[in-house]
Design a protein around this motif. Structure first.
Motif, PDB file in Angstrom:
ATOM      1  N   CYS A  82      -2.061   9.476   4.463  1.00 19.80           N
ATOM      2  CA  CYS A  82      -1.847  10.353   5.616  1.00 19.80           C
ATOM      3  C   CYS A  82      -0.998   9.612   6.641  1.00 19.80           C
ATOM      4  N   ARG A  89      -3.755   8.847  -2.064  1.00 20.49           N
ATOM      5  CA  ARG A  89      -3.467   9.776  -0.971  1.00 20.49           C
ATOM      6  C   ARG A  89      -3.167   8.994   0.303  1.00 20.49           C
ATOM      7  N   VAL A 130       5.239  17.691   1.479  1.00 21.17           N
ATOM      8  CA  VAL A 130       4.081  17.097   2.149  1.00 21.17           C
ATOM      9  C   VAL A 130       3.185  18.236   2.626  1.00 21.17           C
ATOM     10  N   SER A 131       1.896  17.939   2.837  1.00 19.82           N
ATOM     11  CA  SER A 131       1.042  18.931   3.489  1.00 19.82           C
ATOM     12  C   SER A 131       0.788  18.452   4.905  1.00 19.82           C
ATOM     13  N   ALA A 132       0.791  19.376   5.823  1.00 19.23           N
ATOM     14  CA  ALA A 132       0.703  18.970   7.226  1.00 19.23           C
ATOM     15  C   ALA A 132      -0.302  19.827   7.976  1.00 19.23           C
ATOM     16  N   SER A 172       0.038  13.526   3.251  1.00 22.24           N
ATOM     17  CA  SER A 172      -0.191  14.524   4.298  1.00 22.24           C
ATOM     18  C   SER A 172       0.338  13.970   5.609  1.00 22.24           C
ATOM     19  N   LEU A 181      -7.001  18.302   6.270  1.00 25.42           N
ATOM     20  CA  LEU A 181      -6.265  17.468   5.318  1.00 25.42           C
ATOM     21  C   LEU A 181      -7.216  16.804   4.337  1.00 25.42           C
ATOM     22  N   ALA A 222       3.852  21.245  12.034  1.00 26.37           N
ATOM     23  CA  ALA A 222       3.070  21.280  10.786  1.00 26.37           C
ATOM     24  C   ALA A 222       3.510  22.453   9.908  1.00 26.37           C
ATOM     25  N   ASN A 225       5.070  22.197   6.097  1.00 24.59           N
ATOM     26  CA  ASN A 225       4.439  22.858   4.955  1.00 24.59           C
ATOM     27  C   ASN A 225       5.418  23.803   4.258  1.00 24.59           C
TER      28      ASN A 225
END
Lengths: 306, 306
Positions: free
Chosen positions: A6, A4, A57-59, A28, A66, A37, A41
């Motif tokens: 970030c 992972r 991506v996750s934001a 992320s 996160l 964000a 997403n």
């Protein structure tokens, strides 16, 4: 194993890292703006130019939202660094944190907010952000990675391999300071001169035929920087003058970020770059009158629109 | 006495309109701006501000129309001296020609076309409001003396100075006019380009310690070049710079070079910092700061033609 990642700050460099790494890890993005964000997403992050793909991506705007990462890449601009690092304080103590800002001293700023094992990065890639979710990859040049302070070379190697697998270029160095200083001197000179003249990094920067040609000043600024490096016992990785000449011959006149910033009347990275170099000169008792002049002029230019 | 003002912009108009008040003087003006010339011929040349004057001046854009004149007063921007004097030289075959322009090197350019040359420095200033109408901002003194390699006679310099003084433009004839010229040159070269590069007014440049130190560095180089030529400055540029920075004097003044840069007009930097570098080279005095500032402003000019 780095599973992972970030990325903190999704400007050009942050977006390029996040999208590429999204192909080999769960990525992320820690943003400053809510809207940014939400957009990431909803739509993911699109890369065009040298590469062409969309990464999901996750934001979020706070670390709490996160997943805990193994690697954090702090990719804000110099002006946003302190704020971004303060947001990380107290989070993810096991993660490795890598800085990729221009200039000198980004690691120290981050260090003030936590004891993470750290890596130093210097990146030469560049691009253009077309929107919050679209970045164009223009110069596919390397990112140099090395351990910071007592972190291990292996930790740098692991990140270097991950970056290469993601499709970006990277080189891992046992001591990053020679590379950092090469780029510091290059940026202090080229970005400063570009910000003051309004010129992109084009042939003018290497021209030394006529007496008033800009290349003379660029050369003299580089020589001052090299004298500071010598006094600081740094053996440069690349000669900044040769980097300058080479870059002006690539056929693409790069728009240095400091010029982009003054054109948009934003604060520049002058403190981390020119300020850092001038302070090193003073610390080591080296005279650098032209670097002092460029530093004062860029700060004056910032003051004119502040 | 027949006098022709060559280049009838703001400063040229101050001389032309005032001299035209004298019974014993016939004033001609040569200027390439047709609308300005037509307005002067139709309604006279009008000054307002520090003095309200309307002068009867015969203006033309065709140098062939000029009769033989006893005096020329060249007031073009420095980069136009050569072309303007080449075009009008026939009118001064038996006359003396004075420069009242900014910078250094104008007399040399005039002497390529004219036998007897007067070195001049003037402080009054104004701006063109509309064709035929000039705002007179500040009054000030003028100094005239022989241009050493091709000098005008002392008696004729005194005659021109007397005419100017009687016309309301206080003018002194001196044996060595280099002192006031270099004082003004050093002042302008140390301050104008810093305003042009940063966008700051004179007062704001001077209140920033780092920029004020750069001003002093530039002044010191200029003083060293003047000293190497055994020129005695008639006042210390440092004191004049601090005086001008006062709120009630010229704190808010945008240097003419900043105005040029904002309007994307070619600047006079070749004749200011470039002049100091050239004379420094001839006399073995190093001028690295003036060299750098010269090249940076040339870089600004180059950025417009990209």
């Amino acid at each position: 194993m780095i599973e992972r990642v970030c990325v903190v700050g999704a400007g050009v460099i942050g977006s390029l890292f996040a999208a590429h790494l999204g192909r080999v890890a769960a990525v992320s993005v820690l943003c400053r703006r809510d809207e940014h964000a939400r957009e990431l997403n909803a739509h993911g992050l699109r890369v065009s130019g040298k590469h062409d793909f969309v990464a999901s991506v996750s934001a979020a705007v706070t670390p709490d939202e996160l997943a805990v990462p193994d690697l954090v890449i702090v990719a804000t601009k110099g002006a946003g660094l302190d704020g971004a690092a303060s947001v990380l304080a107290g989070h993810w103590p096991e993660a490795t944190v890598m800085t990729v800002q221009n200039g000198l001293g980004a690691e120290e700023v981050v260090r003030r907010y936590g004891d993470w094992p750290m890596l130093s990065g210097v990146t030469f890639m560049s691009g253009t952000k077309h929107s919050d979710t679209h970045v164009e990859y223009i110069l596919d040049t390397e990112t140099w990675i090395g351990p910071y302070k007592d972190n291990s070379f292996e930790a740098a190697q692991e990140v270097g391999e991950l970056v290469v697998r993601s499709g970006l270029k990277a080189e891992v160095l046992a001591d990053l300071r020679p590379a950092q200083w090469s780029k510091l001197i290059f940026n202090a000179t080229v970005n400063g001169v570009a910000a003051l003249t309004g010129l992109r990094h084009d042939f003018h920067f290497a021209a030394e035929d006529e007496q008033a040609d800009l290349g003379h000043v660029v050369h003299a600024l580089v020589d001052e920087g090299k004298a500071v490096a010598r006094a600081a016992a740094i053996e440069l990785h690349d000669d900044p003058w040769e980097m300058n000449v080479l870059a002006t011959r690539r056929g693409h006149a790069h728009l240095p970020s400091m010029l982009e910033d003054v054109q948009a009347h934003r604060p520049t990275e002058v403190e981390l770059i020119n300020g850092a170099l001038v302070r090193k000169a003073r610390e080591h008792g080296v005279e650098a009158p032209l670097q002092e002049a460029v530093y004062a002029l860029v700060r004056g230019k910032e003051a004119s629109y502040a | 006495v027949r006098i022709c003002v060559v280049g009838c912009g703001a400063v040229g108009s101050l001389f032309a309109a005032n001299l035209a008040q004298l019974e014993d003087v016939e004033v001609w003006a040569y200027d390439l701006a047709r609308e300005h010339v037509d307005a002067i011929n139709a309604n006279g040349l009008r000054l307002s501000g520090a003095g309200e004057v309307v002068g009867t001046v015969r203006a033309t854009s065709d140098a062939q129309e000029l009769p033989a004149c006893e005096f020329g007063i060249v007031a073009t921007k420095a980069m136009h001296t050569s072309a303007a004097v080449a075009a009008t030289a026939h009118a001064f075959a038996d006359g003396a020609v004075a420069s009242v322009q900014n910078g250094i090197g104008n007399e040399e350019a005039i002497a390529e076309h004219v036998e007897r040359v007067i070195r001049g420095t003037t402080f009054p200033a104004g701006k063109l409001l509309e064709p035929g109408h000039v705002q007179w901002d500040v009054k000030g003194d003028t100094t005239l003396g022989p241009f050493e390699p091709k000098p005008a006679q002392r008696a004729e310099i005194e005659r021109l100075a007397d005419a100017c003084t009687r016309a309301g433009m206080p003018t002194q004839a001196v044996a060595d006019a280099r002192g006031p010229q270099w004082r003004k040159l050093i002042f302008n070269a140390a301050t104008n380009p810093l305003g042009a590069l940063t966008g700051l007014t004179h007062g704001r440049v001077c209140e920033r310690p780092d920029l004020r130190a750069l001003v002093t560095g530039l002044v010191d180089e200029g003083k060293a070049v003047a000293a190497a030529q055994r020129i005695e400055l008639d006042a210390d540029p440092e004191e004049l710079i601090d005086h001008a920075a006062r709120k009630e004097v010229a704190y808010d003044h945008k240097a003419s070079m900043l105005q040029d840069v904002e309007a994307r007009r070619r600047t006079e930097v070749d004749f200011l910092n470039g002049g100091i570098v050239r004379f420094g080279g001839e006399h073995g005095v190093p001028t690295p700061l003036n060299q750098a500032i010269w090249a940076l402003v040339k870089g600004v000019e180059a950025s417009w033609t990209r």
